[in-house]
Design a protein around this motif. Structure first.
Motif, PDB file in Angstrom:
ATOM      1  N   ASN A   2       0.896  -1.225  -0.523  1.00  9.80           N
ATOM      2  CA  ASN A   2      -0.280  -0.139  -0.381  1.00  9.80           C
ATOM      3  C   ASN A   2       0.519   1.344  -0.487  1.00  9.80           C
ATOM      4  N   GLY A   3       1.528   0.959  -0.379  1.00  9.78           N
ATOM      5  CA  GLY A   3       2.415   2.267  -0.867  1.00  9.78           C
ATOM      6  C   GLY A   3       4.072   2.912   0.023  1.00  9.78           C
ATOM      7  N   ILE A   4       4.098   1.581   1.540  1.00  6.39           N
ATOM      8  CA  ILE A   4       4.696   1.619   2.533  1.00  6.39           C
ATOM      9  C   ILE A   4       6.332   1.794   1.792  1.00  6.39           C
ATOM     10  N   VAL A  37      -0.168  -7.160   2.306  1.00  2.00           N
ATOM     11  CA  VAL A  37       0.514  -7.341   3.409  1.00  2.00           C
ATOM     12  C   VAL A  37      -0.023  -7.258   4.324  1.00  2.00           C
ATOM     13  N   PRO A  38      -0.475  -8.409   5.431  1.00  2.84           N
ATOM     14  CA  PRO A  38      -0.602  -8.450   6.533  1.00  2.84           C
ATOM     15  C   PRO A  38       0.167  -7.539   7.532  1.00  2.84           C
ATOM     16  N   SER A  39       0.213  -6.434   7.612  1.00  3.01           N
ATOM     17  CA  SER A  39       0.770  -5.838   8.566  1.00  3.01           C
ATOM     18  C   SER A  39      -0.123  -4.466   9.099  1.00  3.01           C
ATOM     19  N   LYS A  40       0.290  -4.359  10.607  1.00  2.00           N
ATOM     20  CA  LYS A  40      -0.951  -3.001  10.855  1.00  2.00           C
ATOM     21  C   LYS A  40      -0.689  -2.000  10.480  1.00  2.00           C
ATOM     22  N   LEU A  41       0.966  -1.542  10.378  1.00  2.00           N
ATOM     23  CA  LEU A  41       1.607  -0.441   9.295  1.00  2.00           C
ATOM     24  C   LEU A  41       0.440  -0.317   7.868  1.00  2.00           C
ATOM     25  N   VAL A  42       0.785  -1.471   7.036  1.00  2.00           N
ATOM     26  CA  VAL A  42       0.176  -1.028   6.431  1.00  2.00           C
ATOM     27  C   VAL A  42      -1.182  -0.849   5.941  1.00  2.00           C
ATOM     28  N   GLU A  70      -2.905   0.318   7.620  1.00  2.00           N
ATOM     29  CA  GLU A  70      -3.133   2.052   8.453  1.00  2.00           C
ATOM     30  C   GLU A  70      -3.061   3.064   6.980  1.00  2.00           C
ATOM     31  N   LYS A  71      -2.592   2.781   5.973  1.00  2.00           N
ATOM     32  CA  LYS A  71      -2.199   3.252   4.890  1.00  2.00           C
ATOM     33  C   LYS A  71      -2.874   2.501   3.516  1.00  2.00           C
ATOM     34  N   GLN A  72      -4.002   2.699   4.123  1.00  2.00           N
ATOM     35  CA  GLN A  72      -4.845   2.166   2.831  1.00  2.00           C
ATOM     36  C   GLN A  72      -5.300   3.009   2.604  1.00  2.00           C
ATOM     37  N   THR A  73      -5.216   2.617   0.478  1.00  2.00           N
ATOM     38  CA  THR A  73      -5.198   3.362  -0.182  1.00  2.00           C
ATOM     39  C   THR A  73      -5.661   3.209  -1.170  1.00  2.00           C
ATOM     40  N   ARG A  74      -5.663   2.224  -1.313  1.00  2.00           N
ATOM     41  CA  ARG A  74      -6.047   1.160  -2.923  1.00  2.00           C
ATOM     42  C   ARG A  74      -6.971   0.447  -3.117  1.00  2.00           C
TER      43      ARG A  74
END
Length: 341
Positions: free
Chosen positions: A261-263, A301-306, A308-312
């Motif tokens: 998600n662009g992280i 990817v199953p990560s809180k960081l990912v 939280e940046k949901q852009t898709r």
């Protein structure tokens, strides 16, 4: 500019945050602490140079790049930046690789999702005589890539620490490609050139998950566009490990940026050099493009960081192989509609 240097031989707690910072902010970094000796990298560059400069053009053209993404790419056949002229360089791709055995340029049986042995004439005789050298290099490159992905899983707090590693299974078919490149000093294609004639690989982002590039002093030419306006030269950096090759240049591609998600950043870059100013000899580059196995579905990817940046936005889920097929079709002239890499 000097990229961040991450020594993967150091304790994990010292390198995870710097690794994530470099991946998220620059999309490029230098990885030291790998296991490539200076001797084996020098031998690889010598093999590449000898192939391109001594193999007759007619012989190279017998192995023109095919639907597997295997083979020779002639001058002006690629167009990485559609707004500019074609790229004046030549290359040879090794693909369809088993990274446990080192078997190169195999055939992919889509219905069985497995590799099958290729015909004996699938690569130039020059490389057949040096196949073991290439096999050893690609196996080590893949192992280093998996270690980088493992560290990224930890740095990103991925819920399954083996999430990335398991998707990069060394024995399963993937689009991963090992590429040798030759940029002649003088550009002599004599065609109408749009833009700067000293640009040898147009501005682009890489297609896949990550790219590993060998450094060699005097092989300058790689430039990054980090701020959207100014091109910055990547400086050579020596290793801190005696007897080993310089740090690997590592960058993250569109697939991994999409997957996270662009992280992780996929940075625009190009190759530019000016004969008589920045260079007085041909430039050779050796690159490894790494992708997860063909059937990997690019779900977030199953990560809180990912999360939280949901852009898709909602869109069809594609696989690693489908992602590469789309990008290759945009790059190559006369590329078949259905790439079977």
């Amino acid at each position: 500019m000097q990229l961040s240097v991450i020594d993967i031989s150091e304790p994990e707690d010292q390198i995870l945050q710097p690794l994530l910072d470099a991946a998220a902010n620059q999309g490029f970094l230098l990885v030291d602490g790998h296991n490539f000796t200076q001797k084996e990298v020098d031998e690889l560059y010598a093999i590449s140079e000898e192939f391109f400069t001594t193999t007759p053009h007619k012989e190279k053209m017998k192995y023109t790049i095919d639907s597997r993404n295997v083979g020779y790419t002639d001058f002006n056949n690629e167009n990485l930046d559609a707004r500019k002229g074609r790229d004046y360089k030549e290359a040879y791709n090794f693909c369809q690789i088993n990274f446990v055995t080192g078997a190169l340029n195999q055939n992919f049986n889509r219905s069985k999702n497995k590799f099958e042995p290729a015909s004996t004439d699938c690569m130039p005789a020059y490389f057949k005589k040096r196949e073991i050298v290439v096999q050893n290099i690609v196996k080590k490159l893949h192992a280093n890539a998996r270690e980088i992905m493992r560290l990224l899983s930890l740095a990103m707090g991925v819920e399954d620490a083996r999430f990335f590693v398991d998707q990069f299974d060394p024995e399963k078919p993937s689009p991963a490609t090992f590429r040798l490149l030759h940029y002649p000093l003088i550009r002599n294609d004599n065609k109408a050139i749009q833009g700067d004639p000293n640009i040898r690989a147009g501005a682009h982002t890489d297609y896949g998950a990550l790219t590993l590039l060998f450094q060699r002093q005097g092989e300058q030419g790689l430039q990054l566009l980090l701020d959207g306006e100014n091109w910055m030269d990547v400086d050579f950096v020596a290793t801190t490990h005696q007897g080993f090759a310089p740090p690997l240049v590592v960058n993250f591609g569109d697939l991994l940026s999409y997957w996270t998600n662009g992280i992780l950043k996929s940075t625009i870059h190009r190759v530019k050099f000016c004969p008589g100013e920045t260079r007085n000899s041909d430039r050779y580059s050796i690159v490894f493009f790494v992708d997860p196995e063909n059937t990997t579905k690019l779900l977030p990817v199953p990560s809180k960081l990912v999360r939280e940046k949901q852009t898709r936005e909602k869109e069809p889920i594609i696989t690693s192989l489908e992602h590469l097929q789309k990008r290759l079709a945009e790059t190559y002239e006369n590329m078949p509609d259905s790439v079977t890499a």
